[in-house]
Design an enzyme around this catalytic site. Structure first.
Site, mmCIF file in Angstrom:
data_model
loop_
_atom_site.group_PDB
_atom_site.id
_atom_site.type_symbol
_atom_site.label_atom_id
_atom_site.label_comp_id
_atom_site.label_asym_id
_atom_site.label_seq_id
_atom_site.Cartn_x
_atom_site.Cartn_y
_atom_site.Cartn_z
ATOM 1 N N LYS A 1 -0.797 47.020 6.879
ATOM 2 C CA LYS A 1 -1.316 45.872 5.851
ATOM 3 C C LYS A 1 -2.221 45.033 6.340
ATOM 4 O O LYS A 1 -2.086 44.180 7.528
ATOM 5 C CB LYS A 1 -0.139 45.111 5.461
ATOM 6 C CG LYS A 1 1.033 45.881 4.621
ATOM 7 C CD LYS A 1 2.229 44.883 4.253
ATOM 8 C CE LYS A 1 2.175 44.454 2.856
ATOM 9 N NZ LYS A 1 3.330 43.716 2.590
ATOM 10 N N GLY B 1 5.642 46.137 17.680
ATOM 11 C CA GLY B 1 6.736 47.459 17.788
ATOM 12 C C GLY B 1 6.194 48.581 17.768
ATOM 13 O O GLY B 1 6.495 49.388 18.454
ATOM 14 N N ARG C 1 12.951 47.362 23.593
ATOM 15 C CA ARG C 1 13.289 46.043 23.578
ATOM 16 C C ARG C 1 14.547 45.641 24.380
ATOM 17 O O ARG C 1 14.715 44.519 24.673
ATOM 18 C CB ARG C 1 13.391 45.412 22.048
ATOM 19 C CG ARG C 1 12.122 45.079 21.524
ATOM 20 C CD ARG C 1 12.252 44.480 20.193
ATOM 21 N NE ARG C 1 11.115 44.090 19.647
ATOM 22 C CZ ARG C 1 10.743 43.853 18.251
ATOM 23 N NH1 ARG C 1 11.433 44.244 17.326
ATOM 24 N NH2 ARG C 1 9.496 43.286 17.899
ATOM 25 N N GLY D 1 4.768 40.449 15.042
ATOM 26 C CA GLY D 1 4.363 39.067 14.348
ATOM 27 C C GLY D 1 4.215 38.106 15.430
ATOM 28 O O GLY D 1 3.171 37.244 15.092
HETATM 29 C C1 3PG Z 1 10.171 41.984 14.653
HETATM 30 O O1 3PG Z 1 10.710 43.079 14.709
HETATM 31 O O2 3PG Z 1 9.040 41.605 14.316
HETATM 32 C C2 3PG Z 1 11.324 40.651 15.165
HETATM 33 O O3 3PG Z 1 12.257 41.357 15.856
HETATM 34 C C3 3PG Z 1 11.466 40.084 14.171
HETATM 35 O O4 3PG Z 1 11.876 40.371 13.108
HETATM 36 P P1 3PG Z 1 11.615 39.728 11.581
HETATM 37 O O5 3PG Z 1 9.977 40.194 11.292
HETATM 38 O O6 3PG Z 1 12.642 40.466 10.729
HETATM 39 O O7 3PG Z 1 11.924 38.491 11.686
HETATM 40 MG MG MG Z 2 8.362 41.901 12.101
#
Ligand code: 3PG
Ligand code: MG
Length: 396
Positions: A200, A353, A35, A377
């Site tokens: 999940k 990720g 990232r 997400g």
């Molecule tokens: C992630 O790792 O999915 C993004 O950086 C968003 O992080 P978060 O899910 O804690 O909002």
């Molecule tokens: Mg996340």
């Protein structure tokens, strides 16, 4: 969406850049810098244009107050290496340190503010509290560039509210990500195969629901698969199971059959006595997981099955490893899957990720994939067809 070009001459301007620098850390060691590397081009471009670049980002989920283990300091060192120039670091978010660091920037300089989630205003559900924090952030800059694709699904101060307060544009990473994901939602080349893994099911319900109307085949692995196996009436032993989702999953299996969407499930599983690389483990049939074992990866027959489900694909979206790839005995399914994606010759998008980190950690060349998304997400919500607040705000 406006782009950086639309912002005009940026020389001497303070540009607030929202990046997603949320990288996995082992103590203060970055275990996957993907990232950061993905964020560097926009930052470099702005610096080269003579802007005074102020980067904001989060790391992990601190509780709205400073917490040393979530400091961005290690990230700043890595960014400095990648940029090949010094990067200033403010030890707070909008306080004295941030103000002083920003005031000291010369044209072309770069600074990073401390983890923006150290301030409760960032993630507050209270519009006024978030707005007040966004006011303070906006006061540090003249324009805003949104480049943290991984957080555009969050309605947070540095993602959403600040764009309402400053002239704004999408950075190159956000533009690329959106363009690629649009290819998947608008008329993908078929067969279009979606591979879902990860732990999940409940995180993936929306996307499965939506994909049933879009994909030709859905391949399922990872911890979430045990809820599918349970829905088929199999015993899953000590494997991950979301019992409250079994009925929903049964509904998906029925609907998929009605729609002619193939759901490809594992036929064998690597079942272990404990969640450990040293645990006793064997390959068992998917419908014969012993009561005292937990499934930690898909087995070799499943890998062949998955590869054949991918062989003729023209478009593939993959989110989530098939098993606990961090532990060698349970990494084979994910490795075989990544190889099958490459061998398919399809346009492949890897989202999330964990899958992105898996690809790199297992030694694959990132260039072998069509696109590796920085969003987990965010990419799933995009495919669900949801409105992403951090994108919508840039369109207005
Ligand atoms: C992630 O790792 O999915 C993004 O950086 C968003 O992080 P978060 O899910 O804690 O909002
Ligand atoms: Mg996340």
């Amino acid at each position: 969406m406006k782009t950086i070009d639309d912002l005009g001459d940026l020389r001497g301007k303070r540009v607030l850049v929202r990046s997603d620098l949320n990288v996995p850390l082992d103590g203060t060691t970055i275990t996957d810098d993907g990232r950061i590397r993905a964020s560097v081009p926009t930052i470099r471009r702005l610096a080269d244009a003579g802007a005074r670049v102020v980067v904001v980002a989060h790391l992990g989920r601190p509780k709205g107050a400073p917490d040393a283990k979530y400091s961005l300091r290690p990230v700043v060192s890595r960014m400095s290496e990648l940029l090949g120039k010094d990067v200033a670091f403010a030890t707070d978010t909008v306080g004295e340190s941030a103000q002083a660091v920003v005031a000291a920037l010369a044209d072309g300089d770069v600074a990073v503010l401390e983890n923006i989630r150290f301030n409760a205003g960032e993630t507050s559900k209270d519009e006024a509290e978030r707005g007040a924090f966004a006011d303070q952030l906006a006061a540090l800059a003249d324009v805003f560039v949104s480049d943290g694709f991984g957080v555009v699904h969050r309605k947070q101060a540095s993602v959403y509210d600040v764009a309402l307060r400053l002239p704004h544009a999408a950075g190159g990473l956000v533009l690329t990500e959106v363009e690629v994901l649009k290819k998947l939602t608008v008329d993908p080349q078929r067969p279009y195969v979606v591979v879902l893994g990860g732990s999940k099911v409940s995180d993936k319900l929306g996307v499965i629901d939506n994909l049933l109307g879009k994909a030709d085949r859905i391949v399922i692995g990872g911890g979430m698969v045990f809820t599918f196996l349970a829905a088929k009436g199999y015993e899953v032993g000590k494997s991950l199971l979301e019992a409250d989702q079994i009925e929903t999953v049964k509904g998906y299996i029925t609907r998929a059959a009605e729609l002619g969407v193939q759901v490809v499930l594992p036929v064998d599983i690597v079942a272990a006595t404990a969640f450990s690389a040293d645990a006793e483990h064997d390959v068992v049939a998917a419908d014969a997981i012993p009561a005292d074992r937990m499934g930690l990866d898909v087995g070799p027959e499943t890998s062949k099955l998955f590869a054949s489900a991918l062989a003729d694909a023209k478009t593939v979206f993959w989110n989530g490893p098939t098993g606990v790839f961090e532990l060698e005995p349970y990494s084979h399914g994910t490795r075989a899957l990544a190889q099958a994606l490459i061998d398919s010759g399809a346009f492949t998008v890897v989202g999330g990720g964990d899958s992105a980190a898996a690809v790199r950690r297992l030694g694959f060349d990132e260039k072998a994939f069509g696109h590796i998304s920085t969003g987990g997400g965010a990419s799933l919500e995009f495919l669900e067809g949801k409105t992403l607040p951090g994108i919508a705000v840039l369109e207005s």
